[in-house]
Design an enzyme around this catalytic site. Structure first.
Site, PDB file in Angstrom:
ATOM      1  N   ARG A  63     -14.588  13.425   8.227  1.00 55.68           N
ATOM      2  CA  ARG A  63     -13.299  14.081   8.516  1.00 55.68           C
ATOM      3  C   ARG A  63     -12.970  15.106   7.449  1.00 55.68           C
ATOM      4  NH1 ARG A  63      -9.509   9.289   8.483  1.00 55.68           N
ATOM      5  NH2 ARG A  63      -7.882  10.830   8.728  1.00 55.68           N
TER       6      ARG A  63
ATOM      7  N   SER B 197      -7.527   4.384   9.782  1.00 57.89           N
ATOM      8  CA  SER B 197      -8.279   4.386   8.523  1.00 57.89           C
ATOM      9  C   SER B 197      -7.576   3.494   7.490  1.00 57.89           C
ATOM     10  CB  SER B 197      -8.371   5.830   8.011  1.00 57.89           C
ATOM     11  OG  SER B 197      -8.745   5.883   6.670  1.00 57.89           O
TER      12      SER B 197
ATOM     13  N   LYS C 249      -8.639  -0.918   6.370  1.00 55.16           N
ATOM     14  CA  LYS C 249      -8.897  -1.436   5.021  1.00 55.16           C
ATOM     15  C   LYS C 249      -7.893  -2.533   4.654  1.00 55.16           C
ATOM     16  CE  LYS C 249      -8.985   2.855   3.897  1.00 55.16           C
ATOM     17  NZ  LYS C 249      -9.145   4.258   3.554  1.00 55.16           N
TER      18      LYS C 249
ATOM     19  N   ASP D 298     -15.099   3.161   8.003  1.00 55.33           N
ATOM     20  CA  ASP D 298     -14.039   4.100   7.614  1.00 55.33           C
ATOM     21  C   ASP D 298     -14.531   5.053   6.538  1.00 55.33           C
ATOM     22  OD1 ASP D 298     -11.276   5.145   7.266  1.00 55.33           O
ATOM     23  OD2 ASP D 298     -11.570   4.261   5.290  1.00 55.33           O
TER      24      ASP D 298
ATOM     25  N   HIS E  63       0.838  -1.197   0.000  1.00 55.08           N
ATOM     26  CA  HIS E  63       0.000   0.000   0.000  1.00 55.08           C
ATOM     27  C   HIS E  63       0.873   1.248   0.000  1.00 55.08           C
ATOM     28  CE1 HIS E  63      -3.421   2.593   0.977  1.00 55.08           C
ATOM     29  NE2 HIS E  63      -2.613   3.216   1.806  1.00 55.08           N
TER      30      HIS E  63
HETATM   31  N1  URA Z   1      -5.795   7.537   3.322  1.00 55.76           N
HETATM   32  C1  URA Z   1      -6.767   6.862   3.980  1.00 55.76           C
HETATM   33  O1  URA Z   1      -7.224   5.822   3.526  1.00 55.76           O
HETATM   34  N2  URA Z   1      -7.195   7.348   5.153  1.00 55.76           N
HETATM   35  C2  URA Z   1      -6.720   8.478   5.693  1.00 55.76           C
HETATM   36  O2  URA Z   1      -7.144   8.867   6.761  1.00 55.76           O
HETATM   37  C3  URA Z   1      -5.725   9.175   4.996  1.00 55.76           C
HETATM   38  C4  URA Z   1      -5.273   8.683   3.808  1.00 55.76           C
END
Ligand code: URA
Length: 434
Positions: A168, A183, A187, A161, A82
């Site tokens: 947010r 966050s 995932k 999320d 990632h």
């Molecule tokens: N990428 C994400 O998936 N979440 C965040 O909070 C910031 C960047």
């Protein structure tokens, strides 16, 4: 339990226990807690912070808010990679076929997302016919057969999320370390690979502008991943100038193909190898960094990674001839050359400005509904440290609309900074955290 009391506790800087965090996230997922209370709690977290235990509990609660993938039908150690996102980041296009060529399964679920250029899925759509709308069955079959498949994110991964992130975004609570770490990791944990390798970018074109912040985020995410039972490591990489020379979808695909042919730009290949080493070690295919790198280098030298890329493109309906004839990839009709006017050395290329130029040209998405123009972008000819003379071409803007081309041109001009003195080398790989 009342959300009001949970907000009050955090406002006073007290610790939230697992039950309270689950109550918040469950209420967020099933819609029983209103947006204003969720937002108020996140603002309190911005001021008071969360400790690692709270952050882990939040991550796990968000992971469990939707489906956790079952990858048990894929043979071998599954390693997920990632990136926190950068400008010109085509690392996955190079790295995925390299590790797949070594027999490490690459099973990637990707969303399209927003950004300066498209995501990996968009870039792959430069191959006519390429589709990520694979039935799950075919996805597993492809990974087992050729070790590489990518699928559009159809499963409901970490929906809590999604909800929190949307809030947010509009309540100025994005930039809190625990919220970011949980966050991203929720995932990744829902995607459920055996090991996770993170590319945490730092610099002008990155989410984390300072190295210190990037290290703190990486350490938090590595700790969360390992605590959740996944072998996790992170590489902190420079994003103070775009990665490689190409920014824009088809331009980046071309550069990735060049890299698979052994002609990748140095900075791109440094990142590819640093992340690749982590992936190979996680998959237990080598014991040392040097052995892991040697395996990766071989996939380029023997062209097995290039052939893997073609095999993968074809398996998903794409025209694999493009892999061997990248000149067939689409390019913008209008090409404007950005000329240098000063004597000196390139000291900086503001990645964010170059990213904005790509966005203006139509290479990225402003809203989820935006259509991407795959053929536009910016090709840099000079990078940080290069000596330049008046009249040298710094970059070429590829466009399909003259107004947009001119606007992007202005951004590229602003992005380049030239100084009189030679420029000190800045390492691309800042740190590896295991
Ligand atoms: N990428 C994400 O998936 N979440 C965040 O909070 C910031 C960047």
């Amino acid at each position: 339990m009342r959300m009001y009391d949970i907000i009050t506790k955090k406002k006073r800087g007290e610790h939230l226990n697992e039950e309270e965090i689950r109550f918040w996230i469950d209420g967020c997922t099933n819609g029983t807690i209103p947006d204003y209370q969720i937002s108020a709690l996140m603002m309190a977290i911005c001021f008071q912070g969360m400790d690692r235990g709270e952050t882990l509990n939040l991550t796990l609660a968000m992971r469990d808010s939707g489906k956790v993938l079952d990858l048990s039908r894929i043979q071998g150690v599954k390693v997920d990679k990632h990136s926190t996102g950068g400008v010109g980041d085509k690392t996955s296009l190079v790295l995925a076929p390299m590790v797949a060529a070594l027999g490490i399964p690459v099973a990637k679920m990707s969303g399209r997302g927003l950004g300066y250029t498209g995501g990996t899925i968009d870039k792959l759509e430069c191959f006519p016919g390429f589709s990520t709308a694979l039935p799950v069955e075919k996805f597993y079959q492809n990974v087992n057969r050729i070790k590489m498949a990518i699928m559009g994110q159809s499963e409901n991964l970490a929906p809590a999320d999604k909800k929190l992130y949307a809030l947010r975004d509009v309540t100025a609570t994005v930039d809190q370390l625990s919220l970011i770490a949980s966050s991203i990791m929720s995932k990744k944990l829902a995607a459920n690979a055996d090991a996770i390798v993170l590319d945490v970018k730092t610099g002008n074109g990155a989410f984390m502008k300072t190295e210190e912040d990037a290290i703190a985020l990486a350490e938090e995410m590595v700790w969360i991943g390992n605590s959740a039972g996944k072998q996790t490591s992170a590489v902190i990489t420079d994003m103070d100038q775009p990665l490689g020379y190409a920014v824009g979808n088809s331009l980046e695909v071309k550069e990735a193909i060049l890299a698979l042919n052994g002609f990748g730009p140095d900075d791109l290949m440094e990142v590819v190898y640093a992340l690749g080493i982590e992936m190979v070690l996680s998959a237990d295919m080598a014991k040392t960094d040097d052995d892991a790198k040697a395996l990766l280098v071989q996939t380029i030298q023997t062209k097995t990674a290039l052939d893997k890329f073609a095999e993968f493109a074809e398996a998903q309906g794409g025209d694999q001839r493009m892999v061997y004839q990248p000149e067939r990839l689409p390019v913008g009709k209008i090409q404007l050359q950005v000329q240098n006017t000063q004597e000196g050395y390139v000291s900086r290329i503001m990645a964010e400005e170059i990213g904005l130029a790509s966005l203006i040209l139509g290479g990225g998405r402003i809203t989820k509904e935006s259509e991407i123009d795959l053929s536009v972008g910016i090709l840099l000819h000079k990078k940080r440290g290069d000596q330049v003379h008046p009249g040298d071409v710094l970059a070429t803007v590829y466009a399909n609309d003259m107004e947009k081309a001119k606007e992007a041109y202005g951004k590229v001009v602003c992005a380049y900074q030239i100084q009189n003195q030679p420029v000190q080398h800045i390492p691309v790989i800042k740190r590896v955290i295991r």
